[in-house]
Design a protein around this motif. Structure first.
Motif, PDB file in Angstrom:
ATOM      1  N   PHE A 147       0.818  -1.262   0.027  1.00 49.04           N
ATOM      2  CA  PHE A 147       0.334  -0.561  -0.075  1.00 49.04           C
ATOM      3  C   PHE A 147       1.049   1.316  -0.148  1.00 49.04           C
ATOM      4  N   PHE A 148       1.655   1.241   0.321  1.00 47.76           N
ATOM      5  CA  PHE A 148       2.295   2.223   0.987  1.00 47.76           C
ATOM      6  C   PHE A 148       3.887   2.436  -0.371  1.00 47.76           C
ATOM      7  N   PHE A 149       3.675   1.435  -1.367  1.00 52.39           N
ATOM      8  CA  PHE A 149       3.948   1.452  -2.557  1.00 52.39           C
ATOM      9  C   PHE A 149       3.344   2.418  -3.693  1.00 52.39           C
ATOM     10  N   SER A 150       2.630   1.781  -3.271  1.00 53.88           N
ATOM     11  CA  SER A 150       1.149   2.074  -4.267  1.00 53.88           C
ATOM     12  C   SER A 150       0.656   3.101  -4.493  1.00 53.88           C
ATOM     13  N   PHE A 151       0.563   3.463  -2.894  1.00 52.03           N
ATOM     14  CA  PHE A 151       0.084   5.292  -2.961  1.00 52.03           C
ATOM     15  C   PHE A 151       1.395   5.850  -2.469  1.00 52.03           C
ATOM     16  N   SER A 152       2.699   5.775  -3.365  1.00 50.77           N
ATOM     17  CA  SER A 152       3.463   6.790  -3.143  1.00 50.77           C
ATOM     18  C   SER A 152       3.537   7.646  -3.938  1.00 50.77           C
ATOM     19  N   PRO A 153       3.160   8.959  -4.213  1.00 48.07           N
ATOM     20  CA  PRO A 153       3.685   9.953  -4.653  1.00 48.07           C
ATOM     21  C   PRO A 153       4.409  10.237  -6.061  1.00 48.07           C
ATOM     22  N   THR A 154       5.776  10.180  -5.157  1.00 48.04           N
ATOM     23  CA  THR A 154       6.887   9.753  -6.049  1.00 48.04           C
ATOM     24  C   THR A 154       6.764   8.298  -6.603  1.00 48.04           C
ATOM     25  N   PHE A 155       7.092   7.834  -6.524  1.00 50.53           N
ATOM     26  CA  PHE A 155       6.375   6.487  -7.426  1.00 50.53           C
ATOM     27  C   PHE A 155       5.689   6.461  -8.751  1.00 50.53           C
ATOM     28  N   LEU A 156       4.948   6.719  -8.017  1.00 45.24           N
ATOM     29  CA  LEU A 156       3.329   7.363  -9.639  1.00 45.24           C
ATOM     30  C   LEU A 156       4.512   8.515  -9.656  1.00 45.24           C
ATOM     31  N   ALA A 157       5.516   9.035  -9.451  1.00 43.80           N
ATOM     32  CA  ALA A 157       5.673  10.282 -10.355  1.00 43.80           C
ATOM     33  C   ALA A 157       6.067   9.897 -11.317  1.00 43.80           C
ATOM     34  N   HIS A 158       7.397   8.769 -11.091  1.00 49.46           N
ATOM     35  CA  HIS A 158       8.770   8.623 -11.708  1.00 49.46           C
ATOM     36  C   HIS A 158       9.057   7.513 -12.152  1.00 49.46           C
ATOM     37  N   LEU A 441      -6.086   6.203   4.916  1.00 53.00           N
ATOM     38  CA  LEU A 441      -7.539   6.617   4.380  1.00 53.00           C
ATOM     39  C   LEU A 441      -7.123   8.005   4.018  1.00 53.00           C
ATOM     40  N   TRP A 442      -6.331   8.144   4.200  1.00 52.60           N
ATOM     41  CA  TRP A 442      -5.434   9.788   4.641  1.00 52.60           C
ATOM     42  C   TRP A 442      -4.543   9.812   3.728  1.00 52.60           C
ATOM     43  N   GLN A 443      -3.499   8.933   3.962  1.00 50.08           N
ATOM     44  CA  GLN A 443      -2.742   8.787   2.201  1.00 50.08           C
ATOM     45  C   GLN A 443      -2.999   8.613   1.080  1.00 50.08           C
ATOM     46  N   ALA A 444      -3.734   7.751   0.661  1.00 51.32           N
ATOM     47  CA  ALA A 444      -5.096   7.503  -0.184  1.00 51.32           C
ATOM     48  C   ALA A 444      -5.008   8.648  -0.734  1.00 51.32           C
ATOM     49  N   PHE A 445      -5.895   9.478   0.214  1.00 56.91           N
ATOM     50  CA  PHE A 445      -7.142  10.612  -0.726  1.00 56.91           C
ATOM     51  C   PHE A 445      -6.166  11.525  -0.710  1.00 56.91           C
ATOM     52  N   SER A 446      -4.903  11.778  -0.148  1.00 56.24           N
ATOM     53  CA  SER A 446      -3.455  12.948  -0.374  1.00 56.24           C
ATOM     54  C   SER A 446      -3.630  12.553  -1.456  1.00 56.24           C
ATOM     55  N   VAL A 447      -3.320  11.236  -2.083  1.00 59.26           N
ATOM     56  CA  VAL A 447      -2.176  10.614  -2.921  1.00 59.26           C
ATOM     57  C   VAL A 447      -3.423  11.610  -4.806  1.00 59.26           C
ATOM     58  N   ILE A 448      -4.566   9.759  -3.958  1.00 56.55           N
ATOM     59  CA  ILE A 448      -5.535  10.162  -5.405  1.00 56.55           C
ATOM     60  C   ILE A 448      -5.509  11.197  -5.695  1.00 56.55           C
ATOM     61  N   SER A 449      -6.028  12.781  -4.844  1.00 55.88           N
ATOM     62  CA  SER A 449      -6.323  13.932  -4.845  1.00 55.88           C
ATOM     63  C   SER A 449      -5.663  14.949  -6.018  1.00 55.88           C
ATOM     64  N   ILE A 450      -4.399  14.569  -5.356  1.00 57.45           N
ATOM     65  CA  ILE A 450      -3.973  15.169  -7.170  1.00 57.45           C
ATOM     66  C   ILE A 450      -3.497  14.620  -8.397  1.00 57.45           C
ATOM     67  N   TYR A 451      -4.297  13.522  -8.430  1.00 55.23           N
ATOM     68  CA  TYR A 451      -4.270  13.196  -9.927  1.00 55.23           C
ATOM     69  C   TYR A 451      -4.647  14.205 -11.210  1.00 55.23           C
ATOM     70  N   PRO A 452      -3.567  14.188 -12.229  1.00 52.36           N
ATOM     71  CA  PRO A 452      -2.832  13.102 -12.545  1.00 52.36           C
ATOM     72  C   PRO A 452      -1.455  13.733 -12.176  1.00 52.36           C
TER      73      PRO A 452
END
Length: 581
Positions: A147-158, A441-452
């Motif tokens: 989960f930490f990996f899947s909702f890591s904005p740095t990994f999702l970005a790079h 839930l907080w981490q998931a929301f904070s990361v998804i909310s900045i998509y894309p």
């Protein structure tokens, strides 16, 4: 918390599918970032020309992977007659610009398909984070780490870009996993796999050379704590290194096959002009030997990287501009670029780690530590890597992004998840589960909310992505990813002409056409006609507004005149648009 293996695999699969889908769909709106301009064309040149004259400061394997899909795209023209290819020394930027934007090649299709192998590599890393964490701590911890990996904005970005940082993280994590496995069970199969993976790691990013002293340390520690024979440990390490470095030769030999020896020699002399003489002479000696020129090119790249780390890179940080780096750069960037919920979980994990010691740590400390290392060798190895990599990063002068810390992310996810899972027991079990769910839930929301716009993620400590530019820029926020979005903005707002000072890998003229008017920071603002629109990338804007750090003597005040104006738009958080009445 007991989770069945079947349910664990289903949830893990869904998380990895989520990462793949969100990465593919989010990256389609991103224009070419800075480093992709060099890496993608270089990779295509390697596969089609067998000539690694471009971008030698990075190993070839990731660039090869990114270029592989391009071999199936018809009618790609390779400009082998231009000066950037034939005459220049590492003319990667000019060549990349011409290859992508001035030959009529299908650039959008090329960029999209080149990014797909990078996303697949990201998924592979997620798989190994899940796999190793599960082996060490069980199903619950494995899912939490994933989960930490899947909702890591740095990994999702790079992880969606043709760059080397996620490759470095994958290399360090997976190679360490297999090396420890070869120590624990020194079969021929395990040693060969560890050697091959170590060799592949060296072909992903040169900073992974850090694994050599790290594995040496692990071998010594294994011998001291596990009562293994000294010569057996030496044999394992020797064979792993031997297999790995032997693997480098055929890969590099392919990449210098058509690289003219005389040009390789002349280029290498330029690359190594500031290298210490013994190393320089040894590499130049190898260049002259047909059987060794592959290794000469490999060690040239390593030398270039070490020189760059020492030399630094001009950037903006906390109101200052410098090329010498700051010792507090990576700790602060790590603090503001990772989700705040994860930081809270890290603190909880540290609390658990201290709590589990149970008695004062100084009581019989040496024997207790030895016993713990003996029974928890992988965990201690992971912790040691984190400490070493942090120390090396803080000491270096190359402060251009949190992405350079990516190799510490997977081991950190593993240890934090392991400690949290271990602490999920009585007392206060319901309270612990409730708090964990809130933070997840907080981490998931904070990361998804900045998509894309994952590259521009900043946590609540600094007010989110809108305020990130005040603290850091470059690949932390602005790597040129929003140029296509600027084009869309001009079309929606009926802007027929806009001055642009752009930082990134894309071609402004290619996207904006006749609307584009060039601008640069040190140009006199009185040259702007009244009623003009001006778009400035955050990296260039802050570089022209920050104070010069001690020892930095380049101009830094050329954009302070824009402090009188408020931007009328922020394009994806990275391009500031001004209207100048």
């Amino acid at each position: 918390m007991n989770i069945s293996n079947r349910l664990t695999y289903i949830i893990a699969g869904l998380l990895l599918i989520f990462v793949f889908i969100i990465a593919v769909f989010s990256v389609q709106g991103d224009s070419l970032t800075m480093d992709e301009l060099a890496h993608l064309p270089a990779g295509y040149s390697y596969l089609t020309q067998k000539d690694m004259r471009l971008n030698p400061e990075h190993p070839p394997l990731l660039k090869d992977l990114s270029a592989l899909p391009l071999l199936f795209i018809k009618n790609i023209k390779f400009p082998s007659e231009i000066k950037a290819w034939k005459e220049k020394v590492n003319g990667q930027w000019d060549f990349g610009h011409y290859f992508l934007y001035q030959t009529g090649n299908p650039v959008e299709k090329m960029i999209f398909w080149a990014r797909i192998p990078m996303i697949l590599l990201l998924i592979l890393l997620g798989f190994y984070i899940f796999k190793w964490t599960r082996e060490l701590f069980g199903n619950c911890a494995a899912l939490l780490a994933l989960f930490f990996f899947s909702f890591s904005p740095t990994f999702l970005a790079h992880g969606r870009l043709v760059t080397t940082d996620v490759g470095a993280a994958t290399a360090c994590f997976v190679a360490t996993y297999y090396f420890i496995k070869s120590l624990q069970s020194p079969t021929k199969k395990n040693i060969i796999i560890a050697g091959v993976v170590f060799g592949v790691a060296q072909l992903l990013k040169f900073s992974v050379i850090l694994l050599v002293p790290f594995f040496g340390f692990l071998g010594l520690l294994w011998w001291l704590t596990k009562s293994g024979t000294f010569w057996q440990t030496i044999k394992i390490g020797f064979l792993v290194f031997l297999i790995g470095f032997l693997l480098i030769w055929p890969i590099y030999q392919y990449h210098v096959w058509n690289y003219p020896p005389e040009k390789q020699l002349s280029d290498t002399k330029i690359y190594l002009r500031d290298t210490v003489k013994p190393i320089k002479n040894a590499i130049l000696w190898m260049v002259d030997k047909p059987i060794l020129r592959a290794y000469a090119h490999y060690f040239t790249g390593i030398s270039m990287v070490f020189h760059r780390v020492v030399g630094g890179n001009t950037t903006y940080f906390l109101g200052e501009v410098s090329n010498l780096g700051w010792r507090n750069y990576f700790p602060i960037v790590y603090a503001i670029k990772l989700p705040l919920a994860f930081h809270i979980l890290t603190l909880i994990a540290l609390f658990y780690a201290v709590w589990f010691i149970k008695k004062p740590f100084w009581q019989n400390f040496g024997q207790r530590l030895k016993n713990w290392v003996k029974s928890h060798f992988p965990e201690f190895s992971i912790l040691t890597f984190i400490i070493i990599y942090w120390a090396v990063s803080i000491k270096g002068n190359l402060n251009i992004g949190v992405r350079h810390l990516l190799p510490v992310f997977p081991p950190t996810f593993t240890l934090v998840a392991g400690m949290i899972a271990k602490g999920l027991k009585e007392p206060y079990l319901k309270l612990k589960y409730s708090l964990l769910m809130i933070l997840i839930l907080w981490q998931a929301f904070s990361v998804i909310s900045i998509y894309p716009h994952f590259l521009a993620y900043f946590n609540e400590i600094v007010g989110g992505p809108n305020q990130g530019y005040i603290y850091v820029v470059d690949s932390n926020l602005d790597w040129g990813q929003d140029l296509k979005r600027l084009k869309i903005w001009t079309e929606k707002n009926g802007v027929n002409k806009i001055y642009v000072d752009y930082f990134g890998g894309s071609d402004v003229k290619y996207y904006l056409g006749e609307k584009f008017a060039p601008w640069w920071g040190q140009r006199n603002p009185q040259e702007l006609p009244k009623g003009s629109y001006l778009a400035v990338s955050a990296t260039l804007l802050q570089g022209g507004r920050g104070q010069a750090a001690p020892g930095f003597n380049q101009p830094t005040d050329y954009y302070r005149w824009l402090d009188r104006y408020e931007p009328i738009a922020k394009i994806g958080y990275s391009i500031f648009v001004y209207y100048l009445p």
